[in-house]
Enzyme design. Structure first.
Site, PDB file in Angstrom:
ATOM      1  N   GLY A  66      -1.165  -1.527  -6.128  1.00  0.00           N
ATOM      2  CA  GLY A  66      -1.230  -0.086  -6.319  1.00  0.00           C
ATOM      3  C   GLY A  66       0.117   0.523  -6.622  1.00  0.00           C
ATOM      4  N   CYS A  67       0.757   1.072  -5.611  1.00  0.00           N
ATOM      5  CA  CYS A  67       1.981   1.843  -5.824  1.00  0.00           C
ATOM      6  C   CYS A  67       3.170   0.968  -6.221  1.00  0.00           C
ATOM      7  CB  CYS A  67       2.286   2.667  -4.581  1.00  0.00           C
ATOM      8  SG  CYS A  67       0.982   3.873  -4.226  1.00  0.00           S
ATOM      9  N   VAL A  68       3.227  -0.261  -5.736  1.00  0.00           N
ATOM     10  CA  VAL A  68       4.299  -1.170  -6.165  1.00  0.00           C
ATOM     11  C   VAL A  68       4.149  -1.476  -7.648  1.00  0.00           C
ATOM     12  CG1 VAL A  68       5.194  -3.516  -5.936  1.00  0.00           C
ATOM     13  CG2 VAL A  68       4.716  -2.163  -3.884  1.00  0.00           C
TER      14      VAL A  68
END
Length: 209
Positions: free
Chosen positions: A150-152
């Site tokens: 996701g955010c990585v």
């Protein structure tokens, strides 16, 4: 222009970006929601990623490299959550009036270390991260945090898009399952970032700024 060395898939994918001369550590969304039992995004085994992230932070601090953090925050009532919050309703745990304190960071930033507040997956989208990095002279990001898929992933892609060298540290990231973690690392390493081991990242961060 230097032609990159072929990666493990030949010349089509997995060229190496390498480290520039001014790295920084970016810890993405590493908060209680992911690292504590009962959290809305609780990971099956967050301990190793937290320890690896802490090691990166310590190395950067000890050798004069910037450390930056991200945190997810929404206003009361989620007016700034947009369609992302509709797609992932559990993000309501990060609203300013939500109970539980799930957005509190698991590791503590030092005074003066920027904490970039975001509402979407990428730490670059709608935030001051890029100009902050440029102001610090940063050209390389050692990326740690959650979640890998996701955010990585979104942040690593936007780091590349913004002209920074993303170095995703394998042991310092985590996801809902080992398969998600490994599959996304493989795709990131093929197209958008260098996926590096903790020991190599620490070696690069232990060079004085």
């Amino acid at each position: 222009m230097t032609v990159p060395e072929p990666g493990p898939h030949g010349t089509a994918f997995s060229g190496r970006l390498g480290w520039g001369s001014r790295p920084a550590v970016l810890v993405i969304d590493l908060c209680r929601a992911y690292t504590e039992p009962g959290g809305p995004f609780a990971l099956p085994d967050p301990g190793p990623a937290v320890e690896a992230a802490a090691a990166l932070v310590a190395a950067a601090r000890g050798h004069g490299h910037p450390v930056l953090w991200t945190a997810v925050r929404y206003t009361r009532g989620m007016a700034d959550g947009g369609l992302f919050a509709r797609k992932v309703p559990a993000l309501a745990a990060f609203a300013e009036d939500a109970p539980g304190g799930w957005g509190e960071l698991t590791l503590a930033p030092d005074p003066g270390e920027p904490v970039v507040v975001k509402q979407y997956a990428s730490a670059f989208f709608g935030t001051t991260l890029a100009p902050t990095l440029l102001g610090l002279g940063v050209d390389t990001l050692a990326i740690a945090g959650v979640s890998t898929s996701g955010c990585v992933r979104a942040t690593a892609m936007d780091a590349l898009n913004s002209g920074f060298r993303p170095q995703v540290v394998r042991q310092a990231c985590a996801d809902r399952s080992p398969a998600l973690h490994e599959n996304n690392l493989a795709d990131l390493d093929a197209k958008y970032a260098d996926v590096v081991d903790l020991a190599g990242a620490l070696d690069c961060l232990q060079r004085p700024a």
